[in-house]
Design a protein around this motif. Structure first.
Motif, PDB file in Angstrom:
ATOM      1  N   VAL A  81       0.860  -1.104  -0.001  1.00 30.22           N
ATOM      2  CA  VAL A  81       0.000  -0.037   0.098  1.00 30.22           C
ATOM      3  C   VAL A  81       0.844   1.283  -0.078  1.00 30.22           C
ATOM      4  CG1 VAL A  81      -1.516   1.525   1.485  1.00 30.22           C
ATOM      5  CG2 VAL A  81      -1.892  -1.094   0.975  1.00 30.22           C
ATOM      6  N   THR A  82       2.011   1.313   0.682  1.00 32.39           N
ATOM      7  CA  THR A  82       3.007   2.208   0.753  1.00 32.39           C
ATOM      8  C   THR A  82       3.197   2.555  -0.696  1.00 32.39           C
ATOM      9  OG1 THR A  82       3.618   1.969   2.856  1.00 32.39           O
ATOM     10  CG2 THR A  82       5.177   3.218   1.567  1.00 32.39           C
ATOM     11  N   PHE A  83       3.689   1.515  -1.394  1.00 30.82           N
ATOM     12  CA  PHE A  83       4.296   1.796  -2.901  1.00 30.82           C
ATOM     13  C   PHE A  83       3.109   2.589  -3.494  1.00 30.82           C
ATOM     14  CE2 PHE A  83       3.950   0.069  -7.130  1.00 30.82           C
ATOM     15  CZ  PHE A  83       4.965   0.517  -7.460  1.00 30.82           C
ATOM     16  N   TYR A  84       1.810   1.916  -3.585  1.00 28.64           N
ATOM     17  CA  TYR A  84       0.902   2.534  -4.435  1.00 28.64           C
ATOM     18  C   TYR A  84       0.724   4.070  -3.935  1.00 28.64           C
ATOM     19  CZ  TYR A  84      -0.065  -2.072  -5.975  1.00 28.64           C
ATOM     20  OH  TYR A  84      -0.004  -3.364  -6.416  1.00 28.64           O
ATOM     21  N   LEU A  85       0.525   4.438  -2.643  1.00 32.10           N
ATOM     22  CA  LEU A  85       0.178   5.563  -2.419  1.00 32.10           C
ATOM     23  C   LEU A  85       1.451   6.819  -2.498  1.00 32.10           C
ATOM     24  CD1 LEU A  85      -1.606   5.135   0.965  1.00 32.10           C
ATOM     25  CD2 LEU A  85      -2.751   5.668  -1.225  1.00 32.10           C
ATOM     26  N   SER A  86       2.469   6.122  -2.352  1.00 31.52           N
ATOM     27  CA  SER A  86       3.757   6.806  -2.704  1.00 31.52           C
ATOM     28  C   SER A  86       3.833   7.455  -4.188  1.00 31.52           C
ATOM     29  CB  SER A  86       4.973   6.090  -2.180  1.00 31.52           C
ATOM     30  OG  SER A  86       5.035   5.942  -0.684  1.00 31.52           O
ATOM     31  N   VAL A  87       3.546   6.419  -4.979  1.00 28.83           N
ATOM     32  CA  VAL A  87       3.295   6.834  -6.294  1.00 28.83           C
ATOM     33  C   VAL A  87       2.437   7.877  -6.628  1.00 28.83           C
ATOM     34  CG1 VAL A  87       2.753   5.922  -8.816  1.00 28.83           C
ATOM     35  CG2 VAL A  87       4.398   4.559  -7.222  1.00 28.83           C
ATOM     36  N   ILE A  88       1.141   7.746  -6.273  1.00 30.02           N
ATOM     37  CA  ILE A  88       0.013   8.498  -6.391  1.00 30.02           C
ATOM     38  C   ILE A  88       0.384  10.082  -5.624  1.00 30.02           C
ATOM     39  CG2 ILE A  88      -2.487   9.314  -5.511  1.00 30.02           C
ATOM     40  CD1 ILE A  88      -2.702   6.213  -5.525  1.00 30.02           C
ATOM     41  N   GLY A  89       1.210  10.023  -4.547  1.00 29.25           N
ATOM     42  CA  GLY A  89       1.604  11.232  -3.831  1.00 29.25           C
ATOM     43  C   GLY A  89       2.630  11.928  -4.650  1.00 29.25           C
ATOM     44  N   VAL A  90       3.480  11.419  -5.051  1.00 27.99           N
ATOM     45  CA  VAL A  90       4.378  12.321  -6.304  1.00 27.99           C
ATOM     46  C   VAL A  90       3.438  12.660  -7.528  1.00 27.99           C
ATOM     47  CG1 VAL A  90       6.396  12.100  -7.766  1.00 27.99           C
ATOM     48  CG2 VAL A  90       6.382  11.169  -5.637  1.00 27.99           C
TER      49      VAL A  90
ATOM     50  N   ILE B 144       9.414   4.688  -2.682  1.00 22.68           N
ATOM     51  CA  ILE B 144       9.021   4.110  -4.112  1.00 22.68           C
ATOM     52  C   ILE B 144       9.526   2.782  -4.520  1.00 22.68           C
ATOM     53  CG2 ILE B 144       8.397   4.269  -6.507  1.00 22.68           C
ATOM     54  CD1 ILE B 144       7.437   7.109  -5.786  1.00 22.68           C
ATOM     55  N   LEU B 145      11.069   3.234  -4.387  1.00 22.24           N
ATOM     56  CA  LEU B 145      12.061   2.251  -4.791  1.00 22.24           C
ATOM     57  C   LEU B 145      11.993   0.646  -3.860  1.00 22.24           C
ATOM     58  CD1 LEU B 145      14.697   1.028  -6.159  1.00 22.24           C
ATOM     59  CD2 LEU B 145      16.144   2.298  -4.402  1.00 22.24           C
ATOM     60  N   VAL B 146      12.085   1.158  -2.440  1.00 20.03           N
ATOM     61  CA  VAL B 146      12.220   0.090  -1.436  1.00 20.03           C
ATOM     62  C   VAL B 146      10.881  -0.830  -1.425  1.00 20.03           C
ATOM     63  CG1 VAL B 146      12.329  -0.543   0.809  1.00 20.03           C
ATOM     64  CG2 VAL B 146      14.132   0.763  -0.019  1.00 20.03           C
TER      65      VAL B 146
ATOM     66  N   ILE C 245       9.729   8.246 -10.172  1.00 18.48           N
ATOM     67  CA  ILE C 245      11.077   8.543  -9.759  1.00 18.48           C
ATOM     68  C   ILE C 245      11.829   9.644 -10.409  1.00 18.48           C
ATOM     69  CG2 ILE C 245      13.219   7.723  -9.111  1.00 18.48           C
ATOM     70  CD1 ILE C 245      12.057   4.957  -7.989  1.00 18.48           C
ATOM     71  N   ARG C 246      11.592   9.694 -11.624  1.00 13.63           N
ATOM     72  CA  ARG C 246      12.207  10.730 -12.543  1.00 13.63           C
ATOM     73  C   ARG C 246      11.740  12.231 -12.391  1.00 13.63           C
ATOM     74  NH1 ARG C 246      11.078  13.314 -17.240  1.00 13.63           N
ATOM     75  NH2 ARG C 246      13.000  13.918 -18.430  1.00 13.63           N
ATOM     76  N   LEU C 247      10.432  12.403 -11.733  1.00 15.18           N
ATOM     77  CA  LEU C 247       9.796  13.426 -11.629  1.00 15.18           C
ATOM     78  C   LEU C 247      10.575  13.823 -10.109  1.00 15.18           C
ATOM     79  CD1 LEU C 247       5.763  12.895 -11.994  1.00 15.18           C
ATOM     80  CD2 LEU C 247       7.650  13.849 -13.606  1.00 15.18           C
ATOM     81  N   THR C 248      10.760  12.988  -9.287  1.00 19.30           N
ATOM     82  CA  THR C 248      11.524  13.562  -7.992  1.00 19.30           C
ATOM     83  C   THR C 248      12.974  13.857  -8.397  1.00 19.30           C
ATOM     84  OG1 THR C 248      12.574  11.345  -7.584  1.00 19.30           O
ATOM     85  CG2 THR C 248      10.216  11.833  -6.851  1.00 19.30           C
TER      86      THR C 248
END
Length: 447
Positions: A133-142, A194-196, A221-224
């Motif tokens: 869930v952390t992965f999906y939400l981290s992607v959405i957050g960025v 996102i990576l981990v 990640i490129r956006l970051t």
């Protein structure tokens, strides 16, 4: 070695798998640090921010009981003593009690990660769900911060008497791209989570899922603008596909070999210093960041150390020095340098004992049987080439988790016999998608 020999002793303190709870609350707090900092502050619930640290204190006790008393690991006792002594040394080096307390808080996640020494991350099913869930939400957050200005951007808060800023929207050198920081309020850490979380989640997913969501993760990640993280993720995806193309019996040995070879990344900064030291860094250029590390952040701390505490080049200058406790709470703040490399930064604090510890970590992983820890070893060894990763706490926790095999009963027994076993124990069911026969630690059931 039988499965019984790897059975983890049950003690009352850890009946609720306190290490999994600690990792989960640290991960949620840090991956959504901007959101949590902002709302706990405006609702005057700031103490909730330190809840994971309270859970980590229990893990410190668990580490002492399980690794030192139950496993009878001399190395665990030496590491525990070294960290405690380094906290005292850091107090005298940095000169304030606040800096020492901050350093102690900084080191707590280490004990959480070490508590996974005799278990596989894959056996914590509920924790894996939190990570996914952390992965999906981290992607959405960025992605959201690309289009909307979040309320926590630029919000200032107080911590241990120091004023910090939750996250500023700033621009990358050499282009018009914003450094987006998602819910984490820091672009590098948003990329790291996102990576981990992707690397851990991908282990039980199909190759198609990995390619689809891995490609999305690379774009986000490129956006970051975190170049290191993007390179590590791309390399991870390439190796994942190559490993899954191998015959099933060859996959796990390949994963372990890749993890062991990743320790060569420790030498990369020293190679860069030899090759490019003294090369002028042109501001706003593509190579400015890496050249600044080569000329300044990887070398200046040793120059300052030789002036402030020459013996520290051997013994280290104590936990917290040349890290954020010194930057925020010490009269020596003027000597602080952003080290931007985990291994260099940790050597500065702990000296030659850290080198000896890493030799033992490397040796222990010749017999490692957990694909999750081996995967994380590869990820953190490459990621930390240009990142110190002591803050937020989850970064250090993940590193400690990947090193935790060194305190396992298997590794302790191998050291006692002065040998490293290479024959794998009886396998359990293979992982979905990966097709790796995981050598068994004792099954701990669904968590």
């Amino acid at each position: 070695m039988t499965a019984l020999a790897l059975q983890r002793p049950q003690i009352t303190l850890v009946s609720l798998n306190i290490e999994a709870i600690a990792l989960g609350v640290y991960l949620v707090r840090d991956a959504f640090g901007g959101v949590i900092r902002y709302y706990t502050s405006i609702f005057h619930l700031d103490t909730l921010w330190y809840l994971p640290d309270g859970v980590a204190l229990l893990c410190l006790v668990q580490f002492f009981v399980h690794c030192i008393l139950r496993n009878r690991s001399t190395l665990a006792l030496l590491v525990f003593a070294q960290i405690m002594l380094s906290l005292v040394l850091g107090y005298f080096m940095m000169g304030t009690a606040t800096a020492a307390i901050s350093a102690f808080k900084m080191m707590l996640p280490v004990f959480v990660g070490f508590c996974f020494c005799d278990s596989s991350l894959g056996s914590y099913r509920k924790l894996l769900s939190v990570i996914a869930v952390t992965f999906y939400l981290s992607v959405i957050g960025v992605l959201l911060t690309k289009f909307y200005l979040m309320p926590w951007v630029g919000y200032k808060y107080e911590s241990f008497g120091a004023v910090r800023e939750a996250g500023r929207l700033w621009w990358a050198y050499g282009g018009d791209d914003q450094r987006l920081m998602g819910f984490a309020a820091d672009n590098t850490m948003a990329a790291f989570f996102i990576l981990v979380s992707f690397a851990i989640t991908s282990i039980r997913k199909s190759t198609l899922w990995c390619l689809l969501y891995g490609s999305l993760a690379v774009y986000v990640i490129r956006l970051t603008t975190s170049k290191t993280t993007m390179i590590v993720l791309v390399l991870y995806l390439v190796l994942l596909v190559l490993v899954r193309m191998l015959p099933e019996k060859s996959r796990f040995p390949a994963i372990r070999a890749i993890a062991l070879w990743s320790f060569a990344a420790i030498l990369v900064p020293f190679f860069m210093i030899v090759v490019a030291s003294g090369t002028a860094a042109v501001p706003h250029s593509t190579l400015f960041s890496i050249l600044d590390r080569i000329n300044n952040s990887w070398q200046l701390p040793f120059v300052y150390m030789s002036q402030l505490m020459p013996i520290g080049l051997v013994t280290g200058c104590g936990a917290g020095c040349f890290n954020y406790p010194q930057k925020l709470f010490s009269p020596l703040a003027a000597y602080w340098v952003p080290v931007d490399n985990f291994y260099i930064g940790t050597y500065l604090m702990f000296g030659l004992p850290f080198v000896a510890f890493m030799v033992m970590v490397f040796r222990a992983n010749f017999g490692a049987t957990d694909v999750y820890k081996l995967t994380l070893l590869f990820v953190v060894n490459l990621f930390t080439i240009t990142v110190l990763n002591y803050g937020p706490a989850s970064g250090l926790l993940i590193i400690a988790l990947s090193f935790s095999e060194v305190f396992s009963r298997r590794a302790t027994s191998a050291r006692a016999a002065d040998t490293v076993p290479i024959e794998l124990p009886r396998p359990i069911r293979s992982l979905e998608g990966l097709g790796v026969d995981m050598p068994g630690t004792a099954a701990r059931g669904s968590r």
